[in-house]
Design a protein around this motif. Structure first.
Motif, mmCIF file in Angstrom:
data_model
loop_
_atom_site.group_PDB
_atom_site.id
_atom_site.type_symbol
_atom_site.label_atom_id
_atom_site.label_comp_id
_atom_site.label_asym_id
_atom_site.label_seq_id
_atom_site.Cartn_x
_atom_site.Cartn_y
_atom_site.Cartn_z
ATOM 1 N N ASN A 190 -46.002 58.410 -64.978
ATOM 2 C CA ASN A 190 -45.690 58.893 -66.333
ATOM 3 C C ASN A 190 -45.132 60.312 -66.316
ATOM 4 N N GLN A 191 -45.762 61.204 -65.545
ATOM 5 C CA GLN A 191 -45.321 62.601 -65.472
ATOM 6 C C GLN A 191 -43.885 62.711 -64.949
ATOM 7 N N ASN A 209 -41.706 60.390 -65.157
ATOM 8 C CA ASN A 209 -40.866 59.526 -65.975
ATOM 9 C C ASN A 209 -40.127 58.479 -65.143
ATOM 10 N N LYS A 230 -39.075 54.897 -64.158
ATOM 11 C CA LYS A 230 -38.851 53.632 -64.894
ATOM 12 C C LYS A 230 -38.784 52.490 -63.934
#
Length: 77
Positions: free
Chosen positions: A72-73, A75, A77
């Motif tokens: 998440n940190q 980002n 995908k």
């Protein structure tokens, strides 16, 4: 369409078992790799870009929850 899967678990027998189960479910799943801890998994996720990662929570070096935070940190995908 093939679904690329990464298996992440510190126990080799678990990884091997999950791979066998997934391969039997449907041929649309393609096992693209496996990792024995979160740190190794993070590198493979960046390199291999799986569609799905099956991640153990309790692992050495970096556990599954830490791995999800890093994803998440950064980002990813």
């Amino acid at each position: 369409m093939r679904i690329k899967v990464l298996i992440v678990d510190d126990e080799k027998l678990i990884r091997e078992g999950l791979i066998k189960i997934i391969e039997r479910i449907d041929d649309k799943y393609e096992i693209i790799g496996e990792a024995k801890n979160g740190l190794e998994a993070l590198e493979k996720i960046k390199k291999l870009t799986p569609d799905l990662a099956i991640i153990d929570i309790k692992m050495p070096t970096m556990d599954g929850l830490e791995l999800l935070k890093k994803i998440n940190q950064e980002n990813i995908k």
